[in-house]
Design a protein around this motif. Structure first.
Motif, PDB file in Angstrom:
ATOM      1  N   ILE A  24       0.840  -1.200   0.000  1.00  0.00           N
ATOM      2  CA  ILE A  24       0.000   0.000   0.000  1.00  0.00           C
ATOM      3  C   ILE A  24       0.873   1.248   0.000  1.00  0.00           C
ATOM      4  O   ILE A  24       0.533   2.251  -0.636  1.00  0.00           O
ATOM      5  N   ARG A  27       1.712   2.180  -3.462  1.00  0.00           N
ATOM      6  CA  ARG A  27       0.553   2.567  -4.280  1.00  0.00           C
ATOM      7  C   ARG A  27       0.150   1.479  -5.269  1.00  0.00           C
ATOM      8  O   ARG A  27      -0.246   1.766  -6.401  1.00  0.00           O
ATOM      9  N   GLU A  30      -3.573   1.647  -6.647  1.00  0.00           N
ATOM     10  CA  GLU A  30      -4.013   2.821  -7.402  1.00  0.00           C
ATOM     11  C   GLU A  30      -4.457   2.435  -8.811  1.00  0.00           C
ATOM     12  O   GLU A  30      -5.529   2.793  -9.260  1.00  0.00           O
ATOM     13  N   LYS A  31      -3.602   1.669  -9.529  1.00  0.00           N
ATOM     14  CA  LYS A  31      -3.970   1.259 -10.879  1.00  0.00           C
ATOM     15  C   LYS A  31      -3.274  -0.056 -11.221  1.00  0.00           C
ATOM     16  O   LYS A  31      -2.274  -0.413 -10.580  1.00  0.00           O
ATOM     17  N   ALA A  52     -10.212  -1.027  -6.267  1.00  0.00           N
ATOM     18  CA  ALA A  52      -8.878  -0.737  -5.720  1.00  0.00           C
ATOM     19  C   ALA A  52      -8.232  -2.015  -5.193  1.00  0.00           C
ATOM     20  O   ALA A  52      -7.070  -2.309  -5.479  1.00  0.00           O
ATOM     21  N   ARG A 155     -10.464  -0.688   1.832  1.00  0.00           N
ATOM     22  CA  ARG A 155     -10.637   0.130   3.029  1.00  0.00           C
ATOM     23  C   ARG A 155      -9.276   0.604   3.551  1.00  0.00           C
ATOM     24  O   ARG A 155      -9.113   1.769   3.916  1.00  0.00           O
ATOM     25  N   TRP A 157      -6.608   1.037   1.751  1.00  0.00           N
ATOM     26  CA  TRP A 157      -6.085   2.008   0.772  1.00  0.00           C
ATOM     27  C   TRP A 157      -6.697   3.380   1.030  1.00  0.00           C
ATOM     28  O   TRP A 157      -6.020   4.401   0.953  1.00  0.00           O
ATOM     29  N   ARG A 158      -7.990   3.440   1.386  1.00  0.00           N
ATOM     30  CA  ARG A 158      -8.614   4.733   1.665  1.00  0.00           C
ATOM     31  C   ARG A 158      -8.030   5.355   2.924  1.00  0.00           C
ATOM     32  O   ARG A 158      -7.880   6.580   2.997  1.00  0.00           O
ATOM     33  N   ARG A 160      -4.914   5.090   3.818  1.00  0.00           N
ATOM     34  CA  ARG A 160      -3.621   5.654   3.436  1.00  0.00           C
ATOM     35  C   ARG A 160      -3.791   6.962   2.672  1.00  0.00           C
ATOM     36  O   ARG A 160      -2.966   7.855   2.781  1.00  0.00           O
ATOM     37  N   GLN A 161      -4.879   7.073   1.882  1.00  0.00           N
ATOM     38  CA  GLN A 161      -5.115   8.325   1.173  1.00  0.00           C
ATOM     39  C   GLN A 161      -5.582   9.403   2.147  1.00  0.00           C
ATOM     40  O   GLN A 161      -5.547  10.553   1.874  1.00  0.00           O
TER      41      GLN A 161
END
Lengths: 161, 76, 79
Positions: A24, A27, A30-31, A52, A155, A157-158, A160-161
């Motif tokens: 994570i 990234r 991300e894609k 994601a 969840r 990943w969100r 970390r953003q």
């Protein structure tokens, strides 16, 4: 017997935290890094998962990432101690380049895991525990339920953003 | 290798071989061949032929990649 | 002692789930689990410096295979 099982379970939790946080941090959700990773992500989303988390699972399938680095570093420490782990990191780097992956998640994961595994072998764990633990950890992400695993990863990943 | 392990790895190779025969989808067939190779490799390693194991595990994916080009042409 | 049977059981479960999954792209994560388990069992079966190279070669090769299958599948579906 039962004690070894508990050690393997603890090693599984440690390696899960290690490679998910490295992935994570780099990234991966991300894609999709290559077109195949995006295809896996789309089909997981079609089954009810999250895009994601699907991207991260597709990237794990299509290129050696931090989880592969953790497994091979544990194998290297089991075979030859710290130098074995460093050789494993070099092999993961070559594998990344063969698979057209520009990232450094696998190499970083292997280097980190070498020192983590070596540190835990000093306090009662064996490297075998970590090899089996990594397999259990990857089973929990890729092999139990794609829908729930991708939602959990999304969840994180969100956060970390 | 204890007999239980031989049964498990042999079962993986059998599952791969039987499903490669029964699955009709091209990509499914190739994935089943990968499962077959995965079941065979531990037997090679257990006898100590590590060089053979390295060669087989590098040649099998390359063969799959060549077959994939044919599959793509047949699909299009 | 129990590590190798545990890894072998994981490999059998992953092989069965990959065989009985219908969707091609969703088969690949199960195959990935199988590859992890086989790479681990190579090292656990034989404690030799070359077995690390064998595990890495097997893992990189099978990842490359999964990568090629996934990208060809994606290309064929986009047409």
């Amino acid at each position: 017997m039962l004690g070894e099982l508990l050690y393997i379970l603890a090693a599984a939790i440690i390696t899960w935290l290690l490679f998910v946080s490295v992935d994570i941090f780099f990234r991966l959700p991300e894609k999709g890094g290559v077109s195949g990773a995006s295809a896996v992500a789309r089909d997981i989303q079609a089954a009810g998962g999250d895009i994601a988390g699907g991207n991260m699972m597709g990237n794990i399938v299509c290129s050696p990432d931090a989880s592969a680095g953790t497994l091979l570093a544990a194998c290297g420490v089991y075979v030859a101690g710290i130098p074995g782990g460093l050789i494993a990191a070099a092999l993961v780097f070559i594998g990344n380049r063969i698979c057209h992956d520009p990232g450094y998640a696998g190499t970083t994961g292997a280097l980190l895991a070498t020192f983590v595994v070596y540190g835990f072998t000093q306090v009662g764990f064996t490297a075998t525990n970590f090899i089996a633990g990594t397999v259990i950890a990857i089973l929990s992400i890729q092999g139990i339920s794609h829908v729930h695993a991708s939602r959990l990863l999304a969840r994180l990943w969100r956060v970390r953003q | 290798m204890i007999p239980a392990l031989e049964i498990m790895f042999g079962f993986i190779a059998l599952v791969g071989g039987v499903s490669a025969a029964l699955i009709l989808d091209y990509y499914g067939k190739l994935i089943s061949l990968g499962i077959l190779v995965a079941g065979v490799i531990p037997f090679i390693v257990d006898r100590g032929y590590l060089d053979v194991a390295i060669t087989v595990s590098l040649i099998a994916p390359i063969a799959t990649i060549f077959v994939l080009r044919v599959v793509r042409r047949a699909d299009a | 002692m129990i590590a190798l049977p545990l890894v072998a059981v994981v490999a059998v479960v992953a092989a069965l789930r990959a065989t009985f999954e219908r969707n091609t792209a969703r088969k690949l994560p199960y195959v990935n689990v199988l590859n992890f388990a086989i790479a681990a069992s190579i090292v656990l079966l034989l404690d030799h410096p070359l077995s690390l190279v064998a595990a890495a070669a097997y893992f990189v090769g099978s990842t490359l295979e999964a990568n090629a299958i996934a990208s060809t599948y994606a290309g064929a579906r986009n047409q």
